[in-house]
Scaffold this motif. Structure first.
Motif, PDB file in Angstrom:
ATOM      1  N   ALA A  42      13.182   4.807  -0.672  1.00 41.79           N
ATOM      2  CA  ALA A  42      14.289   5.320   0.157  1.00 41.79           C
ATOM      3  C   ALA A  42      14.938   6.517  -0.436  1.00 41.79           C
ATOM      4  N   VAL A  43      14.997   6.294  -2.046  1.00 40.25           N
ATOM      5  CA  VAL A  43      15.598   7.177  -2.863  1.00 40.25           C
ATOM      6  C   VAL A  43      14.700   8.548  -3.006  1.00 40.25           C
ATOM      7  N   LYS A  44      13.220   8.087  -2.871  1.00 36.28           N
ATOM      8  CA  LYS A  44      12.105   9.032  -3.085  1.00 36.28           C
ATOM      9  C   LYS A  44      12.223   9.696  -1.847  1.00 36.28           C
ATOM     10  N   PHE A  45      12.407   9.384  -0.688  1.00 35.36           N
ATOM     11  CA  PHE A  45      12.128  10.030   0.558  1.00 35.36           C
ATOM     12  C   PHE A  45      13.622  10.688   0.434  1.00 35.36           C
ATOM     13  N   LEU A  46      14.594  10.523  -0.046  1.00 33.21           N
ATOM     14  CA  LEU A  46      15.903  11.374   0.412  1.00 33.21           C
ATOM     15  C   LEU A  46      15.909  12.317  -0.765  1.00 33.21           C
ATOM     16  N   GLY A  47      14.838  12.308  -1.974  1.00 32.67           N
ATOM     17  CA  GLY A  47      14.783  13.351  -2.830  1.00 32.67           C
ATOM     18  C   GLY A  47      15.625  13.214  -3.898  1.00 32.67           C
ATOM     19  N   MET A  48      16.375  12.011  -4.179  1.00 36.41           N
ATOM     20  CA  MET A  48      17.564  11.772  -5.121  1.00 36.41           C
ATOM     21  C   MET A  48      16.823  11.123  -6.298  1.00 36.41           C
ATOM     22  N   GLU A  58       0.645  -1.146   0.028  1.00 41.31           N
ATOM     23  CA  GLU A  58      -0.098  -0.045  -0.099  1.00 41.31           C
ATOM     24  C   GLU A  58       0.947   1.212   0.092  1.00 41.31           C
ATOM     25  N   ILE A  59       2.026   1.166   1.036  1.00 34.90           N
ATOM     26  CA  ILE A  59       2.899   2.312   0.777  1.00 34.90           C
ATOM     27  C   ILE A  59       3.194   2.509  -0.616  1.00 34.90           C
ATOM     28  N   TYR A  60       3.964   1.657  -1.159  1.00 30.13           N
ATOM     29  CA  TYR A  60       4.548   1.556  -2.475  1.00 30.13           C
ATOM     30  C   TYR A  60       3.685   2.086  -3.298  1.00 30.13           C
ATOM     31  N   GLU A  61       2.419   1.865  -3.487  1.00 37.57           N
ATOM     32  CA  GLU A  61       1.532   2.250  -4.389  1.00 37.57           C
ATOM     33  C   GLU A  61       1.309   3.849  -4.271  1.00 37.57           C
ATOM     34  N   LYS A  62       1.151   4.209  -3.033  1.00 34.72           N
ATOM     35  CA  LYS A  62       1.041   5.734  -2.765  1.00 34.72           C
ATOM     36  C   LYS A  62       2.042   6.397  -3.240  1.00 34.72           C
ATOM     37  N   LEU A  63       3.415   5.753  -3.170  1.00 29.94           N
ATOM     38  CA  LEU A  63       4.631   6.701  -3.451  1.00 29.94           C
ATOM     39  C   LEU A  63       4.974   6.520  -5.047  1.00 29.94           C
ATOM     40  N   HIS A  64       4.137   5.544  -5.667  1.00 30.67           N
ATOM     41  CA  HIS A  64       4.541   5.313  -6.791  1.00 30.67           C
ATOM     42  C   HIS A  64       5.662   4.792  -7.043  1.00 30.67           C
ATOM     43  N   VAL A  65       6.196   3.725  -6.377  1.00 31.41           N
ATOM     44  CA  VAL A  65       7.346   2.953  -6.376  1.00 31.41           C
ATOM     45  C   VAL A  65       7.284   1.563  -6.328  1.00 31.41           C
ATOM     46  N   ARG A  66       8.405   0.746  -6.519  1.00 30.85           N
ATOM     47  CA  ARG A  66       8.201  -0.634  -6.665  1.00 30.85           C
ATOM     48  C   ARG A  66       8.949  -1.563  -5.719  1.00 30.85           C
ATOM     49  N   CYS A  67       9.759  -0.834  -4.865  1.00 33.34           N
ATOM     50  CA  CYS A  67      10.546  -1.509  -3.867  1.00 33.34           C
ATOM     51  C   CYS A  67      10.977  -0.646  -2.651  1.00 33.34           C
ATOM     52  N   ARG A  68      11.634  -1.013  -1.660  1.00 30.19           N
ATOM     53  CA  ARG A  68      12.333  -0.450  -0.598  1.00 30.19           C
ATOM     54  C   ARG A  68      13.282   0.643  -1.076  1.00 30.19           C
ATOM     55  N   THR A  69      14.238   0.154  -2.114  1.00 30.08           N
ATOM     56  CA  THR A  69      15.120   1.049  -2.326  1.00 30.08           C
ATOM     57  C   THR A  69      14.762   2.401  -3.206  1.00 30.08           C
TER      58      THR A  69
END
Length: 48
Positions: free
Chosen positions: A32-38, A18-29
């Protein structure tokens, strides 16, 4: 993590999904990259 939160492993997986879907990501990496703004480099990128 499931043990610490006293949840089943499947419940933890569901929450991550659910978190990945909301962030539009596929994995923890990617999360994390999205969170760090990279920016995740393309696999064919020659940038260093």
């Amino acid at each position: 993590m499931a043990d610490v939160l006293m949840m089943s492993v499947e419940t933890v997986r569901w929450h991550f999904k659910e978190i990945y879907e909301k962030l539009h990501v596929r994995c923890r990496t990617e999360a994390a990259v999205k969170f760090l703004g990279m920016r995740v480099p393309d696999s064919g990128s020659t940038e260093k």
